[in-house]
Design a protein around this motif. Structure first.
Motif, PDB file in Angstrom:
ATOM      1  N   VAL A  47     -43.143  10.364   8.196  1.00  0.00           N
ATOM      2  CA  VAL A  47     -42.270  10.457   7.100  1.00  0.00           C
ATOM      3  C   VAL A  47     -42.552  11.827   6.570  1.00  0.00           C
ATOM      4  N   THR A  48     -41.572  12.708   6.791  1.00  0.00           N
ATOM      5  CA  THR A  48     -41.469  14.062   5.559  1.00  0.00           C
ATOM      6  C   THR A  48     -40.155  13.925   4.982  1.00  0.00           C
ATOM      7  N   ALA A  49     -40.240  14.554   3.816  1.00  0.00           N
ATOM      8  CA  ALA A  49     -38.861  14.546   3.134  1.00  0.00           C
ATOM      9  C   ALA A  49     -38.860  15.578   1.960  1.00  0.00           C
ATOM     10  N   PHE A  50     -37.829  15.969   1.749  1.00  0.00           N
ATOM     11  CA  PHE A  50     -37.346  17.069   0.638  1.00  0.00           C
ATOM     12  C   PHE A  50     -36.025  16.353  -0.275  1.00  0.00           C
ATOM     13  N   GLY A  51     -35.886  17.002  -1.440  1.00  0.00           N
ATOM     14  CA  GLY A  51     -34.965  16.668  -2.103  1.00  0.00           C
ATOM     15  C   GLY A  51     -34.331  17.741  -2.859  1.00  0.00           C
ATOM     16  N   VAL A  52     -32.978  17.512  -3.345  1.00  0.00           N
ATOM     17  CA  VAL A  52     -32.252  18.483  -4.166  1.00  0.00           C
ATOM     18  C   VAL A  52     -31.700  17.460  -5.288  1.00  0.00           C
ATOM     19  N   LEU A  53     -31.670  18.405  -6.358  1.00  0.00           N
ATOM     20  CA  LEU A  53     -30.816  17.960  -7.662  1.00  0.00           C
ATOM     21  C   LEU A  53     -29.905  19.182  -7.892  1.00  0.00           C
ATOM     22  N   MET A  59     -40.441  16.302  -0.849  1.00  0.00           N
ATOM     23  CA  MET A  59     -40.635  14.767  -1.344  1.00  0.00           C
ATOM     24  C   MET A  59     -41.315  13.962  -0.367  1.00  0.00           C
ATOM     25  N   THR A  60     -42.411  14.330   0.582  1.00  0.00           N
ATOM     26  CA  THR A  60     -43.263  13.509   1.112  1.00  0.00           C
ATOM     27  C   THR A  60     -44.006  12.899   0.226  1.00  0.00           C
ATOM     28  N   ILE A  61     -44.751  13.796  -0.767  1.00  0.00           N
ATOM     29  CA  ILE A  61     -45.650  13.013  -1.695  1.00  0.00           C
ATOM     30  C   ILE A  61     -44.849  12.219  -2.505  1.00  0.00           C
TER      31      ILE A  61
END
Lengths: 356, 356
Positions: free
Chosen positions: A91-97, A111-113
């Motif tokens: 699973v890897t991830a990133f995010g935006v506000l 957002m992986t961690i």
């Protein structure tokens, strides 16, 4: 935090690790948990939608958006179980506000961690409302990437000090014990899931195979425990025997998503479940009696990522632990995007010679 | 292009401008148009879904994902008409390409500029199949941020040399003329939409107000022209009088989205339309006779952004016009995310002294 409208603060993996260490892992999870609980408490203010998933033979890529009317957030996340064989993360991830009023992104973050941290924080928030009040010992079945985060979260929010660990791969259990060495746990490695569960008031299942599995069978589960089922989180992936579900009171994040992805995909579509936010606001009971089996069927929901991004944004100020990304075009005259490109070709104005 | 699995190439606004200028604006749009047409030609291989929109009083934030089974792409884009009053862009965007097999992002790019380029490229691709073959003159109603891109795209793909421009704000027309000065057009500024349309074989409408408007009325539209309707692109926003639609053969990108967002939101939900990809593959006729009014009701679709990101990726190699973002956690041991954080706290190993 950055004055230029068009510059978006970016938190890299390296800076996320530094931020977590600066705050302290346990304090970070505890702080994040308060944001998660706060957002569950105002559940009805959020735009909610099941994640938008793109499935393939090897895995899934998902977008998970939500908005509270003032701030919009989304996470990109993949799930590819075969990745570990090639030295990649499952699973890897990133995010935006982003600001709802202008549509401008205000934060881009790894957002992986952060997902590992918010998953553990959410589990502990649920358990705070559902687990036996005197819980002192937790079994963790599956000692992979998420296991230590769960341990630390349950210590921070519920005071759990005793851990009973089991993984089909003893090396995973050894890694988990090594990583938790400095955190003051009393840890017992076990030879089977059954042994791990014995004497635990809380059972966390967090295995990683993308298939129907039976980590816990009915005979292993005694009265009065809380089950924190984290690993079953996509269609076709479950961890618990159906008979356990039938004996449990089941709590979920967002039913339309959990019915597809959670343990309850094994049950009838109208099987009664309670939404966690209702327990947190007091609208529905949590644990009602000591003999009850409570089950948090966790699949992870967009509001939790939103809470996590909010928490990171609020911790960043003054740390310098971000870079500014030139991500949004900012022409002097908004209607003149074409002219901005043309002007980029013009030579920069000559500087006055030194001393002039 | 970057060996580290966990480093994602990022194309900033500044680098996008440099890339466009290095390739040349006209050549860039022409190259991008080939990618757009190529992807329309293999339309059936794409996962398609209407964009996921989050509406608010002030605007909209959208996610537009698609996948061809090997590569996944999505765009984040906002639309906030009031932004220009505060020195912001109405529309800003960024996008991501990812590998379907691993779920790992392989490109992050600004897309405010890139969206302007792909919108113009798509309009010109459609017109190449729909406009009168001898078209030499195009009217552009609305001379804002998108107008010059449209002009250059129609020059590149259809050889358009004469432009007739009209905007309710004469300053916008002057800006458009100024920006196009070096491109070899014969340009006539006009005092009304009616005057602009007179003598044009192609009419492009690209105004920006978020409301039902009537840029063109029925009496202004003669036989045999092609209308490229770009500005109406969200619920409640249209540019053409319904009577024009009733006289036209209408071509769209993706009907489920266009019925909600395009000019045809004014028509019955079963009003016949032709999908552009079918014209491009030859499965459906384009322009059938000289007197026909063809209308491309363009709202912008996810595959076009996918084509644009693919084109950028393929142009990047060797240019150095990107930064590497540390966006994906890359632990030595994939199951040991927690340990990676702990190790980040340890002091770096001492370096051997110079000369040792």
């Amino acid at each position: 935090m950055i004055p230029n409208l068009n510059i978006v603060p970016f938190v890299s993996v390296d800076n996320m690790m530094k931020l977590v260490l600066r705050v302290g892992i346990e304090r970070f999870i505890a702080g994040l948990a308060e944001y998660v609980e706060e957002d569950f408490r105002r559940w009805e203010t959020f735009d909610k939608t099941p994640r938008l998933a793109s499935h393939s033979a090897e895995g899934v890529i998902e977008l998970m958006p939500t908005s509270d009317g003032r701030t919009y957030g989304f996470k990109y996340v993949n799930g590819h179980p075969k990745n570990t064989r090639e030295g990649r993360q499952t699973v890897t991830a990133f995010g935006v506000l982003a600001d709802v009023g202008t549509g401008y992104p205000v934060l881009l973050s790894e957002m992986t961690i952060l997902t590992a941290l918010r998953t553990a924080a959410t589990s502990a928030v649920a358990a705070r409302h559902l687990a036996p009040r005197d819980a002192a010992c937790m079994a963790i079945i599956g000692n992979g990437a998420q296991s230590e985060f769960q341990a630390v979260a349950f210590r921070a929010l519920l005071g759990i000090r005793q851990l009973r660990l089991y993984d089909i791969d003893p090396a995973a259990t050894r890694k988990c014990i090594r990583n938790l060495a400095g955190f003051g746990f009393d840890i017992t490695p076990c030879q089977s899931a059954e042994e791990a569960v014995a004497g635990a008031q809380i059972v966390t299942t967090v295995t990683a195979d993308k298939q129907y599995a039976t980590i816990l069978t009915d005979n292993m589960v005694g009265a009065g425990i809380h089950i924190n089922a984290v690993g079953g989180d996509c269609p076709g992936k479950t961890e618990l025997h159906r008979d356990i579900l039938m004996r449990s009171d089941i709590f979920v994040e967002y039913p339309p998503q959990t019915r597809i992805e959670g343990e309850i995909q094994q049950l009838a579509p109208d099987h009664p479940v309670t939404e966690l936010w209702q327990v947190i606001t007091g609208a529905a009971p949590g644990r009602a009696n000591p003999g009850q089996i409570t089950l948090f069927d966790s699949v992870g929901f967009a509001t939790e990522d939103f809470s996590a991004l909010r928490y990171v944004r609020d911790q960043l100020a003054g740390t310098g632990l971000y870079e500014g990304l030139d991500m949004l075009a900012d022409p002097d005259e908004p209607r003149d995007l074409f002219g901005m490109i043309l002007r980029a070709a013009a030579p920069a104005p000559a500087k006055a010679p030194a001393g002039a």
